[in-house]
Write a protein that holds these residues in place. Structure first.
Motif, PDB file in Angstrom:
ATOM      1  N   GLU A 171      -2.809  -2.139  11.087  1.00 17.44           N
ATOM      2  CA  GLU A 171      -4.336  -2.593  10.418  1.00 17.44           C
ATOM      3  C   GLU A 171      -4.970  -1.226  10.454  1.00 17.44           C
ATOM      4  N   ALA A 215      -4.311   0.833   7.623  1.00 18.80           N
ATOM      5  CA  ALA A 215      -4.504   0.583   6.432  1.00 18.80           C
ATOM      6  C   ALA A 215      -6.223   0.511   6.068  1.00 18.80           C
ATOM      7  N   GLY A 257      -7.266   3.939   5.424  1.00 22.24           N
ATOM      8  CA  GLY A 257      -6.781   4.621   4.195  1.00 22.24           C
ATOM      9  C   GLY A 257      -7.702   3.731   2.909  1.00 22.24           C
ATOM     10  N   ASP A 258      -7.906   2.606   3.161  1.00 23.22           N
ATOM     11  CA  ASP A 258      -8.901   1.756   2.010  1.00 23.22           C
ATOM     12  C   ASP A 258     -10.205   2.358   2.087  1.00 23.22           C
ATOM     13  N   GLU A 285      -3.015   1.004  -7.155  1.00 21.51           N
ATOM     14  CA  GLU A 285      -2.967   0.351  -5.767  1.00 21.51           C
ATOM     15  C   GLU A 285      -1.614   0.375  -5.468  1.00 21.51           C
ATOM     16  N   ALA A 286      -0.666  -0.087  -6.394  1.00 27.16           N
ATOM     17  CA  ALA A 286       0.837   0.083  -6.161  1.00 27.16           C
ATOM     18  C   ALA A 286       1.131   1.507  -5.935  1.00 27.16           C
ATOM     19  N   ARG A 315      -0.423   3.778  -4.675  1.00 25.90           N
ATOM     20  CA  ARG A 315      -1.130   3.928  -3.127  1.00 25.90           C
ATOM     21  C   ARG A 315      -0.281   3.362  -2.120  1.00 25.90           C
ATOM     22  N   ASP A 316       0.047   1.968  -2.270  1.00 26.04           N
ATOM     23  CA  ASP A 316       1.117   1.457  -1.356  1.00 26.04           C
ATOM     24  C   ASP A 316       2.436   1.988  -1.278  1.00 26.04           C
ATOM     25  N   GLU A 317       2.900   2.411  -2.152  1.00 25.30           N
ATOM     26  CA  GLU A 317       4.396   2.800  -2.095  1.00 25.30           C
ATOM     27  C   GLU A 317       4.335   4.254  -1.573  1.00 25.30           C
ATOM     28  N   PHE A 340       2.145   5.270   0.951  1.00 25.43           N
ATOM     29  CA  PHE A 340       2.095   5.299   2.180  1.00 25.43           C
ATOM     30  C   PHE A 340       3.688   4.612   2.788  1.00 25.43           C
ATOM     31  N   ARG A 341       4.015   3.847   2.163  1.00 25.38           N
ATOM     32  CA  ARG A 341       5.329   3.621   2.621  1.00 25.38           C
ATOM     33  C   ARG A 341       6.298   4.301   2.781  1.00 25.38           C
TER      34      ARG A 341
END
Length: 201
Positions: free
Chosen positions: A87, A90, A93-94, A182-183, A185-187, A189-190
């Motif tokens: 958390e 995350a 990163g935000d 955002e998508a 960014r999420d991918e 980091f994944r």
């Protein structure tokens, strides 16, 4: 005879000058902005600024140090929002992404500008080191929690390079979507987390 300035007078004018300098340096580049332009924006004579700063490099270093400190404040506040390492990562990163977008002038002066003599300005050296340390703290938390493994400094630079690249592409309008930023960014980091998952012994 010049008016004797109080400490509040000095601080207030320095803040006003730095706010103008941050905007103009980011918009036009530090080389293209001189003391005359800065003074004109404030409605004072070109010599007035020299009562508060040695020269333009002094102003630039002060503006950049302030930018790095505000950036560190944002990331450190994000780190404190949780005790869970994932958390925290995350949230950091935000906070990084939001700072870059909401304070884009400061962000550009921090990372897109070369100031060869920055070692001459101790406050800038301190603020830069603080920001670099702050960008590594959440990686250390992930390591302690066993979420990822590897070299702290190397991983911190890899994650930094990735999010900086995303920020620059987004600012340049190169990620119009779909998928949205955002998508992406999420991918991103994944994929990075997968690369550093602990190996089974």
């Amino acid at each position: 005879m010049p008016r004797i300035l109080s400490q509040d007078d000095v601080s207030e004018f320095r803040e006003r000058l730095c706010a103008v300098a941050e905007r103009l340096f980011a918009e036009h580049g530090a080389q293209a902005v001189g003391m005359r332009q800065l003074a004109a924006e404030l409605g004072v004579s070109p010599m007035t600024a020299y009562r508060y700063f040695k020269d333009k490099d002094d102003i630039l270093s002060t503006v950049r140090a302030s930018s790095f400190d505000r950036f560190s404040d944002a990331l450190e506040a994000a780190l404190r929002t949780s005790t869970d390492a994932v958390e925290q990562a995350a949230a950091v990163g935000d906070a990084y992404f939001n700072f870059a977008l909401n304070q884009s002038s400061a962000y550009k002066l921090m990372f897109d500008l070369d100031q060869p003599n920055e070692a001459d300005y101790p406050d800038l050296v301190r603020a830069t080191a603080r920001a670099k340390r702050t960008m590594s703290d959440y990686i250390r938390g992930l390591l302690r929690a066993g979420v990822i493994e590897g070299d702290v400094e190397l991983m911190a630079h890899v994650f930094w390079a990735a999010i900086h690249g995303l920020v620059v592409l987004h600012m340049a309008g190169k990620l119009p979507g779909p998928p949205d930023v955002e998508a992406v960014r999420d991918e991103m980091f994944r994929a990075l987390f997968l690369a550093y998952l602990p190996r089974k012994r």
